[in-house]
Design a protein around this motif. Structure first.
Motif, short mmCIF file in Angstrom:
data_model
loop_
_atom_site.label_atom_id
_atom_site.label_comp_id
_atom_site.label_asym_id
_atom_site.label_seq_id
_atom_site.Cartn_x
_atom_site.Cartn_y
_atom_site.Cartn_z
N TYR A 48 0.81 -1.22 0.00
CA TYR A 48 0.00 0.00 0.00
C TYR A 48 0.85 1.27 0.00
CZ TYR A 48 -3.55 -3.33 1.41
OH TYR A 48 -4.40 -4.40 1.47
N TRP A 158 -7.53 7.49 7.32
CA TRP A 158 -6.45 6.80 6.60
C TRP A 158 -5.31 7.80 6.43
CZ3 TRP A 158 -6.22 1.75 4.41
CH2 TRP A 158 -5.04 1.51 3.67
N GLY A 159 -4.18 7.55 7.08
CA GLY A 159 -3.02 8.44 6.94
C GLY A 159 -3.19 9.70 7.77
N ILE A 182 -5.38 4.66 10.64
CA ILE A 182 -4.58 3.66 9.93
C ILE A 182 -3.37 4.37 9.33
CG2 ILE A 182 -4.55 2.07 7.95
CD1 ILE A 182 -7.60 1.77 8.31
N ILE A 184 1.27 4.04 8.42
CA ILE A 184 2.51 3.24 8.40
C ILE A 184 3.06 3.18 9.83
CG2 ILE A 184 3.06 3.75 5.99
CD1 ILE A 184 4.95 5.96 6.93
#
Ligand SMILES: C[S@@+](CC[C@H](N)C(=O)[O-])C[C@H]1O[C@@H](n2cnc3c(N)ncnc32)[C@H](O)[C@@H]1O
Length: 307
Positions: A48, A158-159, A182, A184
């Motif tokens: 991703y 997300w991010g 969510i 890394i």
């Protein structure tokens, strides 16, 4: 009681007095950062992530280990990647916010925190251009959709950068929200540290295996490698300049999981470029979901997509 500011120096003293407790929490938690990062890194998710983010993450990782410095929000890679500091943004965004909300509301939404030593460059509200920028995204979404954030029970972001948009959105909602970010592994660890200091350690939890529950009313930090095995659910999906910096596999993952069940979308993205070839795919998948796309007048090639 909150009061308007007049100089960065005054704001620095004001914030340090009001947020002094964050120093103790930071001192207590910074030594656990490496362990949190290890736990967040124990999963997959590489398909991703773009090459550019792999490189940036490695540089920040080197700077934040063994322990993040006091002024970790002044790390030059972090600033470049996720801190808006252009006066042009401020000139375009703050007047709109001031037309829509009074000074008390803006003071309570925007006031900066002490942890990480964010640069205070908007003295009037003891805040940063970045916090004005994040509040502006939320304002545009609320204005365009009529959404009452007080009625939103769950959010997946997300991010989430270092956690600043989540912080402001939670202030905006003024009601308990089950919030999942969510990201890394490196940014999951940064969000864990930052938000634990700002909100209190008991309001933040790291979801680091299949059995850790998503906790209601808390910020749940979910490393992207675990999101596939245990996709969360949400009323509202947020992603500002993040899904557009991922691979098209990431975008398809979100679509394949029915946008985590979200009926509302707050998205910001940009046109595809050399670094982020899949960026404009966000507009395509958002439109297919029924969202309306709004070009951002003062940011050529930048868009919101709201549902
Ligand atoms: C440009 S920053 C934007 C941060 C924040 N949303 C904002 O608007 O300030 C991009 C965000 O996407 C995250 N990101 C990059 N690759 C990702 C991936 N594969 N999965 C989840 N998040 C990712 C980065 O770590 C970072 O938090």
């Amino acid at each position: 009681m909150a009061m308007l500011g007049h100089s960065p120096r005054f704001s620095a003293a004001y914030i340090s007095r009001r947020k002094n407790g964050q120093v103790d929490i930071f001192t207590m938690l910074r030594g656990r950062f490496a362990d949190v990062l290890d736990r967040a890194s124990a999963h997959g998710g590489a398909t991703y992530t773009t090459e550019w983010w792999d490189d940036e993450s490695a540089k920040m990782r080197a700077a934040f280990l063994p322990e993040p410095p006091d002024d970790f929000l002044r790390n030059e890679r972090l600033i470049w990647a996720m801190v808006a500091n252009s006066p042009m943004f401020l000139e375009c965004e703050l007047p709109d916010l001031e037309r829509a909300y009074g000074p008390d509301r803006l003071l309570s939404l925007l006031e900066e925190d002490l942890v990480g030593r964010q640069i205070l460059n908007v003295a009037k509200y003891h805040t940063s251009i970045n916090s004005v920028h994040h509040a502006y995204h939320i304002h545009r979404f609320v204005e365009a959709t009529g959404c009452d954030l007080g009625g939103v029970g769950s959010v997946v972001e997300w991010g989430g950068g270092y956690g600043n948009l989540a912080k402001i959105l939670l202030r905006w909602a003024e009601t308990p929200v089950t919030y999942v970010i969510i990201d890394i592994p490196l940014m999951s660890a940064v969000q864990w540290l930052y938000l634990s200091c700002v909100l209190g350690p008991d309001r933040v939890t790291l979801v680091d295996d299949l059995d850790t529950p998503i906790e209601a009313g808390k910020v749940n930090i979910l490393p992207v490698g675990l999101a596939e095995a245990r996709p969360p659910e949400a009323d509202l999906l947020v992603s500002t300049w993040a899904l557009s910096e991922c691979s098209s596999e990431a975008q398809q993952f979100v679509v394949g999981h029915d946008w985590f069940g979200a009926s509302k979308l707050l998205l910001g993205y940009h046109d595809s470029n050399e670094k982020f070839a899949a960026a404009s795919g966000v507009g395509d998948i958002a439109r297919a979901r029924g969202a309306t796309v709004y070009p951002i007048e003062f940011l050529p090639g930048g868009y919101y997509a709201f549902l």
